[in-house]
Scaffold this motif. Structure first.
Motif, PDB file in Angstrom:
ATOM      1  N   LYS A 124      21.681  36.800 -70.044  1.00  0.00           N
ATOM      2  CA  LYS A 124      20.945  37.202 -71.231  1.00  0.00           C
ATOM      3  C   LYS A 124      21.848  38.466 -71.935  1.00  0.00           C
ATOM      4  O   LYS A 124      21.733  39.557 -71.345  1.00  0.00           O
ATOM      5  N   LYS A 125      22.400  38.439 -73.363  1.00  0.00           N
ATOM      6  CA  LYS A 125      23.079  39.420 -73.734  1.00  0.00           C
ATOM      7  C   LYS A 125      21.972  40.451 -74.292  1.00  0.00           C
ATOM      8  O   LYS A 125      20.987  40.078 -74.819  1.00  0.00           O
ATOM      9  N   SER A 126      22.417  41.729 -74.226  1.00  0.00           N
ATOM     10  CA  SER A 126      21.515  42.730 -74.863  1.00  0.00           C
ATOM     11  C   SER A 126      21.752  42.866 -76.615  1.00  0.00           C
ATOM     12  O   SER A 126      22.852  42.202 -77.116  1.00  0.00           O
ATOM     13  N   THR A 127      21.041  43.436 -77.334  1.00  0.00           N
ATOM     14  CA  THR A 127      21.092  43.341 -78.460  1.00  0.00           C
ATOM     15  C   THR A 127      22.324  44.241 -79.064  1.00  0.00           C
ATOM     16  O   THR A 127      22.974  43.829 -79.736  1.00  0.00           O
ATOM     17  N   ALA A 128      22.541  45.016 -78.200  1.00  0.00           N
ATOM     18  CA  ALA A 128      23.640  46.103 -78.509  1.00  0.00           C
ATOM     19  C   ALA A 128      25.195  45.089 -78.237  1.00  0.00           C
ATOM     20  O   ALA A 128      25.999  45.283 -79.101  1.00  0.00           O
ATOM     21  N   ARG A 129      25.082  44.510 -77.282  1.00  0.00           N
ATOM     22  CA  ARG A 129      26.229  43.448 -76.833  1.00  0.00           C
ATOM     23  C   ARG A 129      26.415  42.458 -77.974  1.00  0.00           C
ATOM     24  O   ARG A 129      27.542  41.886 -78.178  1.00  0.00           O
ATOM     25  N   GLU A 130      25.459  41.980 -78.333  1.00  0.00           N
ATOM     26  CA  GLU A 130      25.386  41.028 -79.532  1.00  0.00           C
ATOM     27  C   GLU A 130      26.221  41.625 -80.703  1.00  0.00           C
ATOM     28  O   GLU A 130      27.188  40.927 -81.194  1.00  0.00           O
ATOM     29  N   TRP A 131      25.911  42.881 -81.080  1.00  0.00           N
ATOM     30  CA  TRP A 131      26.493  43.556 -81.996  1.00  0.00           C
ATOM     31  C   TRP A 131      27.903  43.751 -81.847  1.00  0.00           C
ATOM     32  O   TRP A 131      29.024  43.597 -82.761  1.00  0.00           O
TER      33      TRP A 131
ATOM     34  N   ASP B  55      29.979  42.357 -79.776  1.00  0.00           N
ATOM     35  CA  ASP B  55      30.687  41.025 -79.890  1.00  0.00           C
ATOM     36  C   ASP B  55      31.080  40.305 -81.255  1.00  0.00           C
ATOM     37  O   ASP B  55      32.125  40.136 -81.330  1.00  0.00           O
TER      38      ASP B  55
END
Length: 509
Positions: free
Chosen positions: A123-130, A132
């Protein structure tokens, strides 16, 4: 879109399928698939989707022009995830390593196939989503600017009235083939100088020699964006840059002697802070290509001749004429609507001779004015000032009477003479990276005596459509092929105290 442009799109797409093949061979075997499937371009991405259990319709989306490139990169990332590679830098290496990261993972005994089930557990973190999303946007924009098109704004009137100040253009990279950046390590979306700090937006730790994929030559008459050839050395102050090029300044300071002027400029770094720029970071210029490699160019009283044949002027090109009318009054509305002239501006000035005016006319207006009977004679104003390239007393050329001059062509051989040394010395020495000099009437190339030189590149001659308002090849010489950025293709916006609606989505001719 031309067949050449479609061909470029297909070949670039094929690169995405071919480069990862060797590494994919090893990864397919780890995933329990026959390795040979990885070696079949295009089909290999279908198998990757099967392995990673991603939607198979993605395979067909790859065939959408340009968009398909990003789908292909997405498939590669989804595939590498099935080997437990979830970190940002691992995905970046997948995209930017030209297949080498696949080879590394394939050879690594630590890399194990975890399958789509293992991917679901991550599962990606929210920061990682942004992060990416932001990186994807930057990568997508960079690829589009490098390989497809780039936005450009017209800053001056040198191409009037074909192009107007604050016309916003798309410049096609397909027309001549996309050029790989010489300096790949640079801040995205900034050309050469960072705002506020006024420092370089790039570093030269990695330098890539001139490379153009699927090259196609510039055609005579094309409107071309290119890197300013005399912009390799600039005085890094706002009042200089390309407004007052370094080579013009050293001639001015040296009172016609550039060597004397260079000593003064280089000796005063406070007044003249010097910056040396690689080709792809030189300022962008836009002009019309009027002569191509192998042509012999001459200008006689503003008329351009190529190989002895007079060339038609672009319809919207403009210059200053002396116009004798038949005595009828000049109606303000008619002059504006029919000839695009503002009677209350410097477009029209009386000379003091009855029924005679100086007018800034396009060639189309010139022809229309004669056909309508408004004018009985229209004569271009000829400039005889001899302040043009190669800036030598032995050449009596001016911007309206110039040449004859041969445009260098790749594999074309020039017999060297003291007379033509001034014309071709910079091309041979600077653009083609040679040590080249003349001593006692003899020529030395890389310290070896020569009598001839064979060029390594094609060259072009660029001129503005505003023939008396353009800094162009008449002032700084040839444009080498490695300086060509792309073809001006479409006006997508135009602004002058409001939108100029009639110019929107005009194809540039």
């Amino acid at each position: 879109m031309s067949s050449h442009q479609i061909w470029i799109i297909c070949l670039i797409a094929l690169v995405f399928f071919v480069l990862p093949s060797v590494g994919s061979y090893l990864l397919f075997k780890k995933a329990g698939q026959p390795g040979w499937k990885a070696l079949v371009p295009i089909y290999n991405t279908f198998v990757m989707l099967q392995i990673s259990k991603r939607p198979l319709y993605w395979f067909f989306l790859q065939f959408i022009p340009v968009v398909g490139w990003f789908i292909s990169l997405g498939i590669l990332i989804e595939f590498i995830k099935t080997f437990g590679k979830f970190k940002f830098y691992q995905h970046a290496l997948t995209v930017f390593s030209a297949g080498l990261y696949f080879l590394y993972v394939g050879l690594s005994p630590k890399a194990k196939f975890v399958g789509p089930e293992g991917v679901k557990k991550y599962k990606k973190s929210t920061a990682r989503e942004w992060i990416d999303a932001g990186v994807f946007a930057i990568v997508a924009a960079t690829l589009i600017r490098t390989f497809v098109f780039e936005a450009y704004t017209i800053p001056t009137g040198s191409m009037e009235k074909t192009l107007l100040i604050n016309d916003f253009l798309f410049v096609s990279k397909f027309s001549y083939g996309p050029r790989i950046p010489n300096t790949p390590l640079s801040i995205p979306f900034v050309h050469n100088t960072l705002p506020v700090t006024n420092t370089n937006s790039y570093v030269e730790w990695i330098k890539i020699p001139y490379t153009r994929w699927f090259a196609s030559p510039v055609k005579r008459g094309d409107v071309v964006v290119f890197n300013f050839p005399a912009g390799d050395t600039v005085i890094n102050r706002p009042e200089y840059q390309s407004l007052r090029p370094y080579y013009d300044v050293i001639r001015e300071v040296g009172r016609g002697n550039p060597d004397s002027g260079r000593m003064v400029v280089l000796g005063d770094s406070d007044q003249y802070p010097i910056v040396i720029r690689p080709v792809d970071k030189e300022e962008n210029y836009i002009k019309r290509c009027v002569a191509i490699a192998g042509d012999t160019l001459q200008i006689k009283n503003q008329v351009l001749y190529i190989d002895g044949k007079a060339q038609p002027l672009p319809p919207e090109s403009e210059t200053t004429y002396t116009v004798d009318t038949k005595g009828q009054p000049l109606d303000e509305a008619v002059m504006k609507d029919e000839y695009d002239l503002d009677i209350n501006s410097d477009d029209i000035r009386p000379t003091g001779v009855p029924n005679q005016y100086v007018m800034l006319l396009t060639w189309k207006a010139h022809e229309k004015m004669l056909a309508s009977g408004l004018a009985k004679s229209i004569v271009p104003e000829i400039d005889s000032e001899r302040n043009v390239y190669p800036y030598a007393d032995s050449y009596t050329w001016s911007r309206d009477n110039y040449g004859p001059l041969w445009i260098p062509a790749k594999d074309g051989t020039l017999t060297l003479t003291p007379q033509n040394y001034l014309l071709y010395e910079r091309s041979i020495r600077v653009y083609e990276h040679n040590k080249f000099e003349m001593k006692d009437g003899k020529f030395y190339l890389n310290d070896q005596p020569v009598t001839q030189y064979t060029f390594k590149m094609n060259y072009y001659w660029m001129m503005g459509d505003n023939r008396h308002g353009s800094q162009d090849s008449r002032y700084w010489g040839f444009v080498p092929e490695d300086h060509v950025v792309g073809e001006a293709w479409l006006i997508w916006m135009s602004w002058n105290k409001g939108v100029r609606w009639s110019r929107l989505f005009q194809k540039i001719k």
